[in-house]
Design a protein around this motif. Structure first.
Motif, PDB file in Angstrom:
ATOM      1  N   GLY A 181       0.838  -1.194   0.000  1.00  0.00           N
ATOM      2  CA  GLY A 181       0.000   0.000   0.000  1.00  0.00           C
ATOM      3  C   GLY A 181       0.878   1.252   0.000  1.00  0.00           C
ATOM      4  N   GLY A 182       0.333   2.331  -0.529  1.00  0.00           N
ATOM      5  CA  GLY A 182       1.087   3.592  -0.572  1.00  0.00           C
ATOM      6  C   GLY A 182       1.205   4.213   0.816  1.00  0.00           C
ATOM      7  N   GLN A 183       2.311   4.916   1.017  1.00  0.00           N
ATOM      8  CA  GLN A 183       2.505   5.584   2.308  1.00  0.00           C
ATOM      9  C   GLN A 183       1.601   6.813   2.372  1.00  0.00           C
ATOM     10  OE1 GLN A 183       6.643   6.339   3.020  1.00  0.00           O
ATOM     11  NE2 GLN A 183       6.126   7.544   4.832  1.00  0.00           N
ATOM     12  N   GLY A 184       1.127   7.119   3.562  1.00  0.00           N
ATOM     13  CA  GLY A 184       0.274   8.301   3.729  1.00  0.00           C
ATOM     14  C   GLY A 184       1.083   9.584   3.556  1.00  0.00           C
ATOM     15  N   GLY A 185       0.413  10.629   3.104  1.00  0.00           N
ATOM     16  CA  GLY A 185       1.088  11.926   2.959  1.00  0.00           C
ATOM     17  C   GLY A 185       1.359  12.552   4.324  1.00  0.00           C
ATOM     18  N   ILE A 186       2.366  13.426   4.388  1.00  0.00           N
ATOM     19  CA  ILE A 186       2.657  14.083   5.678  1.00  0.00           C
ATOM     20  C   ILE A 186       1.833  15.363   5.770  1.00  0.00           C
ATOM     21  CG2 ILE A 186       4.997  13.144   5.738  1.00  0.00           C
ATOM     22  CD1 ILE A 186       6.009  15.942   4.963  1.00  0.00           C
ATOM     23  N   SER A 187       1.767  15.921   6.956  1.00  0.00           N
ATOM     24  CA  SER A 187       1.089  17.211   7.092  1.00  0.00           C
ATOM     25  C   SER A 187       2.138  18.326   7.161  1.00  0.00           C
ATOM     26  CB  SER A 187       0.227  17.232   8.344  1.00  0.00           C
ATOM     27  OG  SER A 187      -0.840  16.341   8.177  1.00  0.00           O
ATOM     28  N   LEU A 188       1.760  19.493   6.685  1.00  0.00           N
ATOM     29  CA  LEU A 188       2.697  20.621   6.644  1.00  0.00           C
ATOM     30  C   LEU A 188       2.086  21.816   7.372  1.00  0.00           C
ATOM     31  CD1 LEU A 188       3.465  20.310   2.852  1.00  0.00           C
ATOM     32  CD2 LEU A 188       5.108  19.869   4.685  1.00  0.00           C
ATOM     33  N   LEU A 189       2.959  22.618   7.941  1.00  0.00           N
ATOM     34  CA  LEU A 189       2.463  23.820   8.628  1.00  0.00           C
ATOM     35  C   LEU A 189       2.679  25.042   7.740  1.00  0.00           C
ATOM     36  CD1 LEU A 189       3.361  24.076  12.393  1.00  0.00           C
ATOM     37  CD2 LEU A 189       1.122  23.995  11.312  1.00  0.00           C
ATOM     38  N   GLU A 190       1.608  25.791   7.587  1.00  0.00           N
ATOM     39  CA  GLU A 190       1.708  27.005   6.795  1.00  0.00           C
ATOM     40  C   GLU A 190       1.796  28.157   7.799  1.00  0.00           C
ATOM     41  OE1 GLU A 190      -0.620  27.984   2.716  1.00  0.00           O
ATOM     42  OE2 GLU A 190      -1.780  27.530   4.479  1.00  0.00           O
ATOM     43  N   VAL A 191       2.905  28.856   7.830  1.00  0.00           N
ATOM     44  CA  VAL A 191       3.041  29.936   8.830  1.00  0.00           C
ATOM     45  C   VAL A 191       3.398  31.243   8.136  1.00  0.00           C
ATOM     46  CG1 VAL A 191       3.662  28.544  10.861  1.00  0.00           C
ATOM     47  CG2 VAL A 191       5.418  29.181   9.245  1.00  0.00           C
ATOM     48  N   PRO A 192       2.975  32.348   8.698  1.00  0.00           N
ATOM     49  CA  PRO A 192       3.295  33.633   8.081  1.00  0.00           C
ATOM     50  C   PRO A 192       4.814  33.858   8.067  1.00  0.00           C
ATOM     51  CG  PRO A 192       1.856  33.900  10.001  1.00  0.00           C
ATOM     52  CD  PRO A 192       2.182  32.480   9.913  1.00  0.00           C
ATOM     53  N   GLU A 193       5.257  34.624   7.095  1.00  0.00           N
ATOM     54  CA  GLU A 193       6.691  34.878   6.862  1.00  0.00           C
ATOM     55  C   GLU A 193       7.417  35.292   8.150  1.00  0.00           C
ATOM     56  OE1 GLU A 193       9.517  34.227   4.523  1.00  0.00           O
ATOM     57  OE2 GLU A 193       7.510  33.806   3.741  1.00  0.00           O
ATOM     58  N   HIS A 194       6.810  36.204   8.909  1.00  0.00           N
ATOM     59  CA  HIS A 194       7.522  36.763  10.076  1.00  0.00           C
ATOM     60  C   HIS A 194       7.673  35.744  11.213  1.00  0.00           C
ATOM     61  CE1 HIS A 194       3.285  37.460  11.053  1.00  0.00           C
ATOM     62  NE2 HIS A 194       3.661  37.416  12.322  1.00  0.00           N
ATOM     63  N   LYS A 195       6.837  34.683  11.165  1.00  0.00           N
ATOM     64  CA  LYS A 195       6.945  33.694  12.252  1.00  0.00           C
ATOM     65  C   LYS A 195       7.801  32.488  11.850  1.00  0.00           C
ATOM     66  CE  LYS A 195       2.845  34.307  15.049  1.00  0.00           C
ATOM     67  NZ  LYS A 195       1.613  33.684  15.469  1.00  0.00           N
ATOM     68  N   LYS A 196       8.258  32.475  10.608  1.00  0.00           N
ATOM     69  CA  LYS A 196       8.916  31.272  10.092  1.00  0.00           C
ATOM     70  C   LYS A 196      10.133  30.883  10.908  1.00  0.00           C
ATOM     71  CE  LYS A 196       7.385  30.200   5.579  1.00  0.00           C
ATOM     72  NZ  LYS A 196       7.449  30.357   4.173  1.00  0.00           N
ATOM     73  N   LYS A 197      10.933  31.903  11.288  1.00  0.00           N
ATOM     74  CA  LYS A 197      12.181  31.624  11.993  1.00  0.00           C
ATOM     75  C   LYS A 197      11.884  30.946  13.328  1.00  0.00           C
ATOM     76  CE  LYS A 197      16.588  33.840  12.341  1.00  0.00           C
ATOM     77  NZ  LYS A 197      17.292  35.097  12.428  1.00  0.00           N
ATOM     78  N   GLN A 198      10.912  31.520  14.017  1.00  0.00           N
ATOM     79  CA  GLN A 198      10.539  30.990  15.341  1.00  0.00           C
ATOM     80  C   GLN A 198       9.964  29.572  15.204  1.00  0.00           C
ATOM     81  OE1 GLN A 198       7.172  33.160  16.693  1.00  0.00           O
ATOM     82  NE2 GLN A 198       6.758  31.749  18.345  1.00  0.00           N
ATOM     83  N   MET A 199       9.174  29.349  14.141  1.00  0.00           N
ATOM     84  CA  MET A 199       8.526  28.048  13.979  1.00  0.00           C
ATOM     85  C   MET A 199       9.478  26.947  13.521  1.00  0.00           C
ATOM     86  SD  MET A 199       5.504  28.213  14.966  1.00  0.00           S
ATOM     87  CE  MET A 199       4.887  26.671  14.380  1.00  0.00           C
ATOM     88  N   THR A 200      10.558  27.354  12.820  1.00  0.00           N
ATOM     89  CA  THR A 200      11.495  26.325  12.341  1.00  0.00           C
ATOM     90  C   THR A 200      12.059  25.520  13.497  1.00  0.00           C
ATOM     91  OG1 THR A 200      12.173  28.101  10.876  1.00  0.00           O
ATOM     92  CG2 THR A 200      13.286  25.998  10.585  1.00  0.00           C
ATOM     93  N   THR A 201      12.206  26.193  14.645  1.00  0.00           N
ATOM     94  CA  THR A 201      12.725  25.471  15.814  1.00  0.00           C
ATOM     95  C   THR A 201      11.695  24.469  16.323  1.00  0.00           C
ATOM     96  OG1 THR A 201      11.890  27.198  17.208  1.00  0.00           O
ATOM     97  CG2 THR A 201      14.226  27.348  16.571  1.00  0.00           C
ATOM     98  N   LEU A 202      10.429  24.704  16.013  1.00  0.00           N
ATOM     99  CA  LEU A 202       9.367  23.808  16.513  1.00  0.00           C
ATOM    100  C   LEU A 202       9.117  22.596  15.602  1.00  0.00           C
ATOM    101  CD1 LEU A 202       6.607  26.174  17.835  1.00  0.00           C
ATOM    102  CD2 LEU A 202       7.969  24.550  19.122  1.00  0.00           C
ATOM    103  N   THR A 203       9.212  22.818  14.314  1.00  0.00           N
ATOM    104  CA  THR A 203       8.945  21.701  13.389  1.00  0.00           C
ATOM    105  C   THR A 203       9.675  21.879  12.068  1.00  0.00           C
ATOM    106  OG1 THR A 203       7.291  20.458  12.206  1.00  0.00           O
ATOM    107  CG2 THR A 203       6.803  22.763  12.521  1.00  0.00           C
TER     108      THR A 203
END
Ligand SMILES: Nc1nc2c(ncn2[C@@H]2O[C@H](COP(=O)(O)OP(=O)(O)OP(=O)(O)O)[C@@H](O)[C@H]2O)c(=O)[nH]1
Length: 505
Positions: free
Chosen positions: A225-247
């Motif tokens: 069977g095919g592997q399930g797709g992953i989920s992605l987080l869509e975050v605003p540009e200004h929060k990207k740096k902070q969020m990279t540490t989270l996921t």
């Protein structure tokens, strides 16, 4: 006046223009009278006439697959189809992941009461990995496809009716686009398990051997069977740096979205070949009494009739353990296969052909059933041996017994001693363990990887080689006169079968 036609009478005309059987809904708009039907859907009158156009709409409702030339042949001639089939299996696709955004959590305002402020301040408890990064849900795994040996199945006929098998797809991540602590992975789809008879060989259509399902419970995974797709987080540009540490599963641009799509399941075309699993193979000319013998010593209920080729497919019966062995009686249990009758030229396709000869491949003992009341029983016996030799000379090296049947008939009982002696003379003492490769005949075999070869067993033609006479192959282990119908000497025959089975372990 324009009129609408609900068209049915033209379908025969239309069918002639389509190669498949189309089910059409047809409508036409025109001014009367409709000139001869043209191929084009609209038509112009000459310039003096009013410009008229006809609009003919043909809507394709459903295209049925054309009936295959052999679709009902396997119902009429099951013996040609019961042991071989090509099927397509498709594993389930993986479920989709989701593109999620962080929830909009408001900062507590002064106007809120203390309780409400506490509630707003409390952070949602997302699932996290040991390093503190967010775990985002995944789409469910698509269902695998497994083929397994099932004792309850006899033939592969049903696969001619249904040749496509598809496992379910995995569940999607059930999300409304916002990351919450309640998000779950998509559900994995169940494995599609396809039962086949014991003794089924599974191969890729192109030839790669996959498995020989000879024992109950044997199974093989044929499509993942095919592997399930992953989920992605869509975050605003200004929060990207902070969020990279989270996921790390952060969406950088639109092309990342493909990661959220489940992988397709594998699709393969497989060839299933049934090789009957039996310890003992009953062989003989049509009407010799093979089915009667099977019914006399096992619980099998094969069709028995006084005309040739009553048996169209191998019948199986189970021989109980030997009571004389006491506590060990079950050690002598065995399966018997009654094969359709052979006639001279069977290896060339005469009678029911050579299809059944391959079902002797797994047997360890052969029982030749000869009608002792026939015109020339010795010639009948030689005919069957010759057919076996032409198909696969190795069959003549296999231990065997000869059962001279129908001794209840006077013409048989009188000549029993001479017949026994003559049969005994066809063969030698030597017990050869080497399959004969000298006769230049068509032999069926499985190569090391298990793939089936039907090949000339030697590069030299039969003319160039010494063809072994039937007398040069081993003698029978025993020759017994019986009447399986009247129960005469059946116990003596059973004793010989059991002794031979023990010897051929
Ligand atoms: N008199 C007599 N008739 C028998 C005996 N055994 C079988 N028959 C008859 O012979 C006929 C053929 O028997 P089957 O058991 O169908 O023979 P078969 O070898 O399985 O025949 P195919 O299915 O054509 O291969 C039937 O009418 C049986 O009743 C026997 O011991 N004595």
């Amino acid at each position: 006046m324009a009129s609408m036609l609900s068209h049915s009478s033209s379908s025969s005309f239309l069918n002639r223009n389509f190669t498949t059987d189309l089910s059409l809904s047809f409508s036409a708009t025109f001014s009367p009278p409709l000139p001869q039907f043209q191929k084009s859907a609209s038509r112009k009158w000459n310039s003096n006439e009013n410009y008229r156009s006809y609009t003919v709409k043909c809507a394709l409702a459903k295209a049925r697959t054309p009936p295959s030339p052999t679709s009902d042949a396997f119902i009429r001639e099951p013996h040609k189809y019961f042991d071989e089939v090509v099927i397509t299996v498709r594993a389930g696709d993986g479920g989709h992941g989701a593109v999620l955004s962080m929830p909009n959590i408001k900062a507590p305002s002064k106007s809120q009461g203390k309780f409400d402020r506490e509630k707003t301040k409390r952070k949602p408890s997302y699932k996290r990995d040991f390093d503190g990064s967010l775990i985002l849900p995944m789409g469910g795994h698509g269902g695998d496809v497994v083929i397994y040996a099932d004792e309850g199945k006899d033939t592969l006929l049903e696969f001619h009716n249904k040749s496509k098998h598809k496992a379910k797809r995995g569940g999607n991540v059930d999300a409304m686009g916002v990351l919450t602590s309640y998000l779950q992975n998509g559900l994995a789809a169940p494995t599609l398990r396809i039962p086949v008879p014991l003794g089924t060989v599974v191969k890729h259509k192109r030839g790669k051997f996959l498995a020989d399902l000879a024992n109950p419970g044997d199974e093989v995974l044929v499509a993942r069977g095919g592997q399930g797709g992953i989920s992605l987080l869509e975050v605003p540009e200004h929060k990207k740096k902070q969020m990279t540490t989270l996921t790390t599963n952060m969406m950088r641009d639109d092309s990342d979205k493909v990661l959220a799509i489940g992988q397709p399941g594998e699709e393969v075309s497989l060839q299933l070949i049934l090789r009957v699993v039996a310890d003992v193979g009953l062989v003989g000319l049509p009407n010799a009494g093979k089915s009667t013998l099977l019914a006399a010593i096992t619980h099998a209920k094969p069709d028995i009739a006084d005309y040739p080729f009553t048996t169209l497919m191998p019948n199986l019966g189970r021989l109980d353990g030997d009571p004389s062995l006491g506590a060990d009686k079950y050690s002598s249990e065995a399966t018997l296969a009654d094969l359709p009758g052979l006639i001279e030229g069977a290896h060339l396709g005469k009678g029911l052909g050579r299809n059944f000869l391959r079902h002797l491949r797994r047997t360890r003992l052969l029982v030749h059933v000869v009608d002792a009341a026939s015109e020339d029983p010795v010639s009948d016996y030689r005919t069957v041996k010759e057919e076996l030799r032409m198909y696969n000379p190795e069959y003549l090296d296999r231990p065997y017994l000869v059962v001279l049947n129908k001794i209840d008939k006077p013409e048989a009982v009188d000549r029993l001693p001479t017949l026994t002696e003559e049969i005994w003379r066809i063969g030698c003492e030597r017990i050869s363990s080497e399959p004969d490769a000298s006769s230049g005949t068509v032999a069926e075999s499985f190569s090391v990887d298990g793939s089936q070869n039907s090949e000339i067993s030697s590069g030299l033609s039969a003319k160039d080689q010494k063809v072994k006479e039937l007398e040069e192959y081993p003698r029978p282990l025993a020759v017994v006169g019986v009447s399986v119908l009247k129960g005469i000497k059946v116990n003596e025959m059973l004793k010989e079968i059991r002794t031979a089975l023990r010897k051929s372990l």
